[in-house]
Design an enzyme around this catalytic site. Structure first.
Site: not given
Ligand SMILES: Cc1cc2nc3c(=O)[nH]c(=O)nc-3n(C[C@H](O)[C@H](O)[C@H](O)COP(=O)(O)OP(=O)(O)OC[C@H]3O[C@@H](n4cnc5c(N)ncnc54)[C@H](O)[C@@H]3O)c2cc1C
Length: 356
Positions: A161, A239, A335
Site C-alpha cells: 500500500r 479502511s 491510509e
Molecule cells: C469502499 C472502499 C473500499 C476500498 N477498498 C480498497 C481495497 O480493497 N484496496 C485498496 O488498496 N484500497 C481500497 N480503497 C481505497 C481507495 O479506493 C483506493 O486507494 C483507490 O485506488 C483510490 O483511488 P481514487 O481515484 O479515489 O484516489 P483519490 O482519493 O482521488 O487519491 C488518492 C491519492 O492518490 C493521488 N492521486 C490520485 N490520482 C492521481 C494521479 N493520476 N496521479 C498522481 N497522483 C494521484 C491523490 O493525490 C491522493 O494522494 C477503498 C475505498 C473505499 C471507499
C-alpha cells in the site's frame, strides 16, 4: 474557479479549493499544465476522491481532477498483451473490461472505488493481488522537470500500500497506466480463504476468471467493502488504517488470541488492523466522534454522517489509533491521504538519472 472538495470526495468532506481544473482530454494536457503552472507549488491531483480526507479549510492552491477515459490493448506475443488505461478510467471498469476480454492479472481488484491513475499511488490491492504485480510502465508528468516521462515499476518504490508517489507526493501526475496481462481462462491462484470457501475450491487453485471476479464482488458486498449509494455507510474512504507490521512473537500471540495475521510476499507479517480495533471495544456501528461512526460492517471503516467535519473525522482516526497503541502497543498508520500544499524539491533524485 474554486470548488468544494466535499463534492469530489467519497467522504463528502472538505472545503473550497482555490482553483479546480478537470483533465478530461488527453490531448489537452499541456494546456492544463500551462493553466496550473502559474503557482510555485504543484497542484493536488484528485482521482475519485475515495482515499482522500480533505480539510474543512479546503485547499489553498490548484486541484486537478483526473477524468480522462479510455483503454487500449496491444498484443505482446503469445498469450501476453499490454493494456493501457487513461488515469481517469475507473479501476473497477478496467477490471471488468479485462475479465470480459479473458485477460488475467487484475481480476481480484474489482469493486475497489477510484481511478486507475490513483491505483499505483498506494499500490492498491486486495485478495493478495496488487496493481504493481502486472504494471509495466506509467506515463507521468514530472512537475519538477516540467515534462512527460515514462517510469518503470523499479523506479516507483512499490511496497505494501505504498509507492514513491505516496511517500513523496506532488512531483508526479500519473497520466496513463500500462499492465501486462495474460490471455488465460483461469484466474490467478486464490490466496484468500473466504474466497476459496465461497467458490468451494482449495487455496492455491485457479478458478475460472469470470467466476473469481464475480466471487470478489459478492464477497466485498457481504463484508461491507463496497461503497453504498446511500444509507449510513455511504460516506467513507474505506479502511482508515493499513494492517500493521508485527514482529514474529507478537504475531504468534495475536494468532493464539484468534486474530488474523497475514504473510506478506516479502516475508513480513501484518496483523489485521480491524481485529485489533475490535479488541479495543470499537465494534461496527460505534460512535467515535461528532458525526463519525465505525461502519455497520467493520470497525476499520469510519463513516461520516450529517454533522461530521474533516476535523471530527481526523479526531476519530486519532482516537482509534490511540486505543490500539495503548491496548496492543501497536502504532497504526493512517491510509487516507490529506491534501497538503508542498513545494517541489528541485534537488536531483535517483529518478532524475533514469529520465526517458
Ligand atoms: C469502499 C472502499 C473500499 C476500498 N477498498 C480498497 C481495497 O480493497 N484496496 C485498496 O488498496 N484500497 C481500497 N480503497 C481505497 C481507495 O479506493 C483506493 O486507494 C483507490 O485506488 C483510490 O483511488 P481514487 O481515484 O479515489 O484516489 P483519490 O482519493 O482521488 O487519491 C488518492 C491519492 O492518490 C493521488 N492521486 C490520485 N490520482 C492521481 C494521479 N493520476 N496521479 C498522481 N497522483 C494521484 C491523490 O493525490 C491522493 O494522494 C477503498 C475505498 C473505499 C471507499
Amino acid at each position: 474557479m474554486g470548488e468544494l472538495l466535499a463534492d469530489h470526495t467519497t467522504l463528502r468532506l472538505g472545503g473550497l479549493a482555490d482553483r479546480f481544473l478537470t483533465h478530461a482530454d488527453p490531448a489537452a494536457w499541456s494546456d492544463l499544465v500551462h493553466a496550473a503552472s502559474s503557482s510555485d507549488t504543484p497542484p493536488f491531483v484528485l482521482g475519485g476522491g475515495s482515499n482522500t480526507l480533505a480539510d474543512d479549510t479546503g485547499y489553498p492552491g490548484t486541484v486537478i481532477r483526473m477524468a480522462t477515459r479510455g483503454i487500449a490493448v496491444r498484443p505482446l506475443g503469445g498469450d501476453l498483451v499490454e493494456v493501457t488505461a487513461q488515469a481517469g478510467e475507473p479501476l473497477d471498469a478496467l477490471v471488468a473490461f479485462t475479465v470480459d476480454e479473458g485477460l488475467s492479472g487484475i481480476e481480484y481488484l474489482g469493486g475497489i472505488p477510484g481511478t486507475t491513475g490513483a491505483a499505483p499511488v498506494q499500490n492498491t490491492g486486495a485478495y493478495g493481488q496488487q496493481i504493481s504485480d502486472t504494471l509495466t510502465r506509467l506515463t507521468v508528468y514530472d512537475w519538477a522537470l516540467a515534462r512527460t516521462r515514462v517510469l518503470r515499476p523499479g523506479e516507483c518504490g512499490f511496497g505494501y500500500r505504498t509507492s514513491t508517489f505516496k511517500t513523496g507526493p506532488g512531483r508526479f501526475t500519473i497520466l496513463g497506466v500500462s499492465l501486462r496481462l495474460e490471455r488465460q481462462a483461469r484466474a490467478a491462484p486464490i490466496r484468500y480463504q473466504q474466497l476459496a470457501d465461497a467458490l468451494a475450491i482449495r487455496l492455491g487453485a485457479r478458478p475460472p476468471l469470470a467466476e473469481a471476479a464475480q466471487a470478489v464482488l459478492i464477497d466485498r458486498r457481504n463484508r461491507g467493502l463496497t461503497l453504498p449509494a446511500d444509507g449510513p455507510d455511504a460516506r467513507q474512504a474505506g479502511s482508515v488504517f493499513l494492517n500493521p507490521l508485527v514482529p514474529r512473537a507478537q504475531a504468534k500471540a495475536i494468532r493464539a488470541a484468534g486474530g488474523p495475521v497475514y504473510n506478506s510476499p516479502d516475508g513480513t507479517l501484518r496483523a489485521s488492523a480491524g481485529w485489533l480495533l475490535e479488541q479495543t471495544g470499537f465494534l461496527p456501528g460505534t460512535r467515535v466522534d461528532r458525526g463519525v461512526y465505525c461502519s455497520q460492517n467493520r470497525a476499520l471503516t469510519l463513516t461520516a454522517r450529517d454533522d461530521a467535519t474533516a476535523a471530527s473525522f481526523t479526531t476519530a482516526v486519532e482516537v482509534l489509533a490511540h486505543a490500539v497503541l495503548t491496548t496492543h502497543r501497536i502504532r497504526l498508520q493512517r491510509e487516507p491521504v490529506q491534501p497538503h500544499r508542498r513545494s517541489l524539491s528541485r534537488r536531483r533524485t535517483p529518478l532524475d538519472q533514469t529520465c526517458r
